[in-house]
Each structure stands twice: as structure tokens, then as C-alpha cells.
Design a protein around this motif. Sequence first.
Motif, PDB file in Angstrom:
ATOM      1  N   ARG A 160       0.796  -1.233   0.000  1.00  9.34           N
ATOM      2  CA  ARG A 160       0.000   0.000   0.000  1.00  9.34           C
ATOM      3  C   ARG A 160       0.827   1.281   0.000  1.00  9.34           C
ATOM      4  NH1 ARG A 160      -4.543  -0.243   4.464  1.00  9.34           N
ATOM      5  NH2 ARG A 160      -4.440   2.010   4.132  1.00  9.34           N
ATOM      6  N   THR A 161       2.101   1.198   0.375  1.00 10.65           N
ATOM      7  CA  THR A 161       2.911   2.416   0.354  1.00 10.65           C
ATOM      8  C   THR A 161       3.930   2.400  -0.784  1.00 10.65           C
ATOM      9  OG1 THR A 161       4.427   1.469   1.977  1.00 10.65           O
ATOM     10  CG2 THR A 161       2.644   2.853   2.823  1.00 10.65           C
ATOM     11  N   SER A 162       3.784   1.446  -1.702  1.00 10.67           N
ATOM     12  CA  SER A 162       4.740   1.379  -2.817  1.00 10.67           C
ATOM     13  C   SER A 162       4.294   2.328  -3.929  1.00 10.67           C
ATOM     14  CB  SER A 162       4.897  -0.055  -3.327  1.00 10.67           C
ATOM     15  OG  SER A 162       3.712  -0.504  -3.939  1.00 10.67           O
ATOM     16  N   VAL A 163       4.088   3.583  -3.560  1.00  8.29           N
ATOM     17  CA  VAL A 163       3.634   4.617  -4.494  1.00  8.29           C
ATOM     18  C   VAL A 163       4.684   4.818  -5.592  1.00  8.29           C
ATOM     19  CG1 VAL A 163       3.000   7.053  -4.716  1.00  8.29           C
ATOM     20  CG2 VAL A 163       2.330   5.770  -2.661  1.00  8.29           C
ATOM     21  N   GLN A 164       4.220   4.827  -6.815  1.00 11.68           N
ATOM     22  CA  GLN A 164       5.124   5.021  -7.954  1.00 11.68           C
ATOM     23  C   GLN A 164       5.755   6.415  -7.902  1.00 11.68           C
ATOM     24  OE1 GLN A 164       3.126   5.004 -11.756  1.00 11.68           O
ATOM     25  NE2 GLN A 164       4.958   4.319 -12.847  1.00 11.68           N
ATOM     26  N   SER A 165       7.018   6.498  -8.282  1.00  9.86           N
ATOM     27  CA  SER A 165       7.702   7.791  -8.318  1.00  9.86           C
ATOM     28  C   SER A 165       7.318   8.550  -9.575  1.00  9.86           C
ATOM     29  CB  SER A 165       9.209   7.580  -8.352  1.00  9.86           C
ATOM     30  OG  SER A 165       9.579   6.820  -7.252  1.00  9.86           O
ATOM     31  N   ALA A 166       7.422   9.877  -9.487  1.00 12.70           N
ATOM     32  CA  ALA A 166       7.095  10.724 -10.650  1.00 12.70           C
ATOM     33  C   ALA A 166       8.061  10.453 -11.811  1.00 12.70           C
ATOM     34  CB  ALA A 166       7.148  12.190 -10.239  1.00 12.70           C
ATOM     35  N   TYR A 167       9.372  10.338 -11.496  1.00 13.12           N
ATOM     36  CA  TYR A 167      10.353  10.112 -12.569  1.00 13.12           C
ATOM     37  C   TYR A 167      10.062   8.801 -13.289  1.00 13.12           C
ATOM     38  CZ  TYR A 167      12.966   6.575  -9.897  1.00 13.12           C
ATOM     39  OH  TYR A 167      13.316   5.437  -9.222  1.00 13.12           O
ATOM     40  N   ASN A 168       9.712   7.790 -12.490  1.00 10.44           N
ATOM     41  CA  ASN A 168       9.432   6.465 -13.019  1.00 10.44           C
ATOM     42  C   ASN A 168       8.228   6.523 -13.970  1.00 10.44           C
ATOM     43  OD1 ASN A 168       7.817   3.799 -12.692  1.00 10.44           O
ATOM     44  ND2 ASN A 168       9.876   3.229 -12.019  1.00 10.44           N
ATOM     45  N   ALA A 169       7.182   7.220 -13.522  1.00  7.98           N
ATOM     46  CA  ALA A 169       5.955   7.308 -14.324  1.00  7.98           C
ATOM     47  C   ALA A 169       6.220   8.032 -15.644  1.00  7.98           C
ATOM     48  CB  ALA A 169       4.879   8.048 -13.534  1.00  7.98           C
ATOM     49  N   LEU A 170       7.004   9.107 -15.606  1.00  3.60           N
ATOM     50  CA  LEU A 170       7.242   9.883 -16.827  1.00  3.60           C
ATOM     51  C   LEU A 170       8.121   9.131 -17.821  1.00  3.60           C
ATOM     52  CD1 LEU A 170       7.478  13.402 -15.215  1.00  3.60           C
ATOM     53  CD2 LEU A 170       5.882  12.751 -17.039  1.00  3.60           C
ATOM     54  N   LEU A 171       9.149   8.426 -17.336  1.00  2.00           N
ATOM     55  CA  LEU A 171      10.014   7.663 -18.246  1.00  2.00           C
ATOM     56  C   LEU A 171       9.234   6.520 -18.891  1.00  2.00           C
ATOM     57  CD1 LEU A 171      13.308   7.558 -16.125  1.00  2.00           C
ATOM     58  CD2 LEU A 171      12.893   8.926 -18.172  1.00  2.00           C
ATOM     59  N   LEU A 172       8.430   5.810 -18.089  1.00  4.44           N
ATOM     60  CA  LEU A 172       7.640   4.703 -18.642  1.00  4.44           C
ATOM     61  C   LEU A 172       6.591   5.212 -19.622  1.00  4.44           C
ATOM     62  CD1 LEU A 172       7.004   2.377 -15.556  1.00  4.44           C
ATOM     63  CD2 LEU A 172       8.548   1.981 -17.476  1.00  4.44           C
ATOM     64  N   ALA A 173       5.940   6.321 -19.274  1.00  6.06           N
ATOM     65  CA  ALA A 173       4.891   6.859 -20.148  1.00  6.06           C
ATOM     66  C   ALA A 173       5.481   7.298 -21.489  1.00  6.06           C
ATOM     67  CB  ALA A 173       4.190   8.031 -19.470  1.00  6.06           C
ATOM     68  N   ARG A 174       6.679   7.878 -21.444  1.00  6.95           N
ATOM     69  CA  ARG A 174       7.320   8.322 -22.680  1.00  6.95           C
ATOM     70  C   ARG A 174       7.599   7.139 -23.603  1.00  6.95           C
ATOM     71  NH1 ARG A 174      12.079  11.858 -21.164  1.00  6.95           N
ATOM     72  NH2 ARG A 174      13.541  10.213 -21.689  1.00  6.95           N
ATOM     73  N   PHE A 175       8.109   6.063 -23.004  1.00 12.12           N
ATOM     74  CA  PHE A 175       8.361   4.861 -23.802  1.00 12.12           C
ATOM     75  C   PHE A 175       7.047   4.309 -24.356  1.00 12.12           C
ATOM     76  CE2 PHE A 175       8.971   0.249 -24.263  1.00 12.12           C
ATOM     77  CZ  PHE A 175      10.041   0.246 -25.151  1.00 12.12           C
ATOM     78  N   ALA A 176       6.048   4.236 -23.491  1.00  8.98           N
ATOM     79  CA  ALA A 176       4.748   3.674 -23.904  1.00  8.98           C
ATOM     80  C   ALA A 176       4.167   4.465 -25.073  1.00  8.98           C
ATOM     81  CB  ALA A 176       3.771   3.685 -22.729  1.00  8.98           C
ATOM     82  N   LYS A 177       4.227   5.765 -24.977  1.00  4.11           N
ATOM     83  CA  LYS A 177       3.610   6.625 -25.986  1.00  4.11           C
ATOM     84  C   LYS A 177       4.375   6.592 -27.320  1.00  4.11           C
ATOM     85  CE  LYS A 177       0.409   9.748 -26.695  1.00  4.11           C
ATOM     86  NZ  LYS A 177      -0.992   9.458 -26.417  1.00  4.11           N
ATOM     87  N   ARG A 178       5.711   6.677 -27.236  1.00  4.10           N
ATOM     88  CA  ARG A 178       6.492   6.812 -28.474  1.00  4.10           C
ATOM     89  C   ARG A 178       6.946   5.489 -29.075  1.00  4.10           C
ATOM     90  NH1 ARG A 178      10.632  11.627 -26.655  1.00  4.10           N
ATOM     91  NH2 ARG A 178       9.067  13.249 -26.335  1.00  4.10           N
TER      92      ARG A 178
END
Length: 404
Positions: A145-163
Motif C-alpha cells: 500500500r505504500t509502494s507509491v510510484q515515483s514521478a520520474y518512473n511514471a514519466l520515463l515509462l509513459a514516454r516509452f509507452a507513448k512513443r
Amino acid sequence: MYSVIEKRNILELKDFYGLMAETREVRRGVVQRMWDGAAADPESIDSLRNALASLESIPMENGSRTLLLEGRPVAADLGYEIGELQKDIHFLAHGEDALMALLAAIHPDFESQVERAMEIVAGRVYNVFATDRDGTVNNYCARYRTSVQSAYNALLLARFAKRKTRTSVVLTSAPLAEPGILDISVTPDGTMVYAASKGRECVDLRGVRHHLPIDSAERRTLDELNARLDGLLKKPAYRKFALIGSGLQFKFGQTTVARQDIANSVDREESYAMLRTVQRLVREIDPEGARLVIEDTGLDIEMMLTVDDAEGGLKDFDKGDGVAAVASQLDLDLSQGPQLVCGDTHSDVPMLLRVAEQCPDTRAVFVTRDKALAAKVAKARAKSVVVEEPDALVAALGRAAGAD
Ligand SMILES: [Mg+2]
């Protein structure tokens, strides 16, 4: 509209959970704004700094932080929460290059790991990118429950996912929500598919939920069980079981409740009494034992719907079945490459095998130091590589998608 976190004294376990849930809201907000082209806002950075200072002020005893659970001290490993806040603050305040320098300072051989992963992942657009979360594209945390995703992690993964992908799927054995993967993720809307309970349920890019069919009588049995357990854990004497280890998790076709955690936070007798209470409750709902099976791991009590063997059996459902289920529900063509599969444990191998079986153009990155697992991955019909750190894989994915 901005959530702001003030520095505070955290003494109770439940206050720590509350603070981490607030960091999720702050991170989700700043990630979405940055994804939409804005810079990181000072309010969010200050909030995360205050959250970090609050965690760092939790008293240490014998090398680990100590929190109170109903008046009793419990040892808590906050390495993930503190470490990820430090990385996020550095990233938001100083940018991506500074983050990469920090990661290189934390992890030995970081750059060579990133380069190894880049050789496999870079230069192509994947039809399906299917990845495990914990230990693969997210660092391990002592509590779900406290393994909140980091902002850097979310942005790097989202960039890969999108492009670099047509569809990106995070496939986890944890439940979808309340609490589940959706409550701790901060990726921008419409970037990743979240598949939970090993792929038996998922949320697509438009936010629509899908799940495998389940018999209505079985559904009612599980709904009743979940409602009764929820009621039980709201009583003061049982509240602690929602706050330790796995807590209370409503998965698809399965419910988990903790009766102990690895730090033995709960008195031994009380933990056994909890097991007996849950066994009694299950017998009341299912007197014949026809619909529910109970497994006790010593830490968690798992209650699963029994399944007709002729139908394949939910208990034997693995992530290979999961990736196939998600593909059929979302109309993804697993036979059309290129495909990318990432994981970190033996339970992720069936996902790789299933995809590779359907598509010869499959690539894989596994995050592991386990030689037997690395050998299994190497034997799969896929071009693959192994790295040691989730951060290295995430950095490689972010870089493969190009700099921002
Ligand atoms: Mg994992």
C-alpha cells in the motif's frame, strides 16, 4: 487544486499510510502537468520535501524506523519510500540528467546495465510491451500500500509507452484497486493498461474495466465474504490487520487478509485468533466448503473461489494465461511483432513464453541476479538480456524513447 503536504510528526503506522497516499496525489498531479508540457511546480517539490522530512524524523531504533500500531512499537523498513522521495525531489528540482547521475551514483555499473538493456529495447516500435511491476519497472517496497510510484518512473515509462509501443501493459498479481495497482500508480491518463490479479482483470487506456467471466453464484459468495471481512476489519479489535503486511486485498476471484507481517507486529495468539475468526466466517458463508478454499501462509490468509478443473482452474492461472486473457479482452494481436516482455521472477517467465510462442519477433529484459532464472530466460525463443536494477531498465526505456 494542488495538494500540499506539510511537514509533520509521524508516530502511528496509519499516519504513515496517510502521508504516502498524499504523496501519490502530489506525484500524480505533477506528472500529469509535466506530461502536458508544463515544468515541475515548486509547490509539488516542497510537498515532497516535507513528506521526506516527515519520514526522516520517524525515530530509529536498532537500525530501523519505529512506528506505533495501536500503542505497540513495530519496526518498519522505509527504504523504498525514503529513497524514491529523494530521487523524485532530485529529478523534479534538477531535471533528468541530474536524476541519471544520481542513479549512477547509487547503483554500481548503472551505465553498463542501461546500455545492455538499450541494445535490446532501442530502435523499434513494439506492438505490445507487457511488463511486471514490482522488482521489474518499480523498485521493491516492504508494503504494497505504500509502494507509491515515483514521478520520474511514471514519466520515463509513459514516454516509452507513448512513443515506442502501440500498447503497454503492466501485468501484476496484485489486485486492481481498493487497494491495488490503481491506487499507487501515477502514470498520465491513457498511457498504460493496468492488468491485475495476474491478468484476470484490467483497465484499458480509456479507463474501462474488463475481467474474465465469473459465475454469478460464485460472485455473490465472494461479494459476501468481502463485505463481511471489510466489516470485521472496521471493528477496533481487528483494524490492525488492515494495516500490516498485505493488509486486506480484494483480488479477482481471490481475497487476501494479513494475520501477521514479517516483523511479527501482531501478538502470536492474536494472530491465530484472527485465523480462527476468518475460518469461522468462511464456514458461515460456505458451510459445505463447495465454493471457497482457504490457504494460510502464516502471514496471509488467502481465500479463493474453487474452480472446475475442466475450465482450466483459477489456481493454476499464470501470467501466460493472464497476458493471453488481456490480449483477447483488448483485441491485441500477440502474433504481430515486435513484442517486448519484462519481468523479474520465475512467475513472469510464462508471460514471456506465451508471447514468444505466438511471435518469433519477441524481445525480453529481465531484472534479476538469480542465475537459474537468467538461464530460463536465455532459453526462451526471444532475444534477451538480464540487468540487476529496475532503475536501469526504466532508464533504458526512457532513453530509448528519446530525450525530452
Ligand atoms: Mg515482480
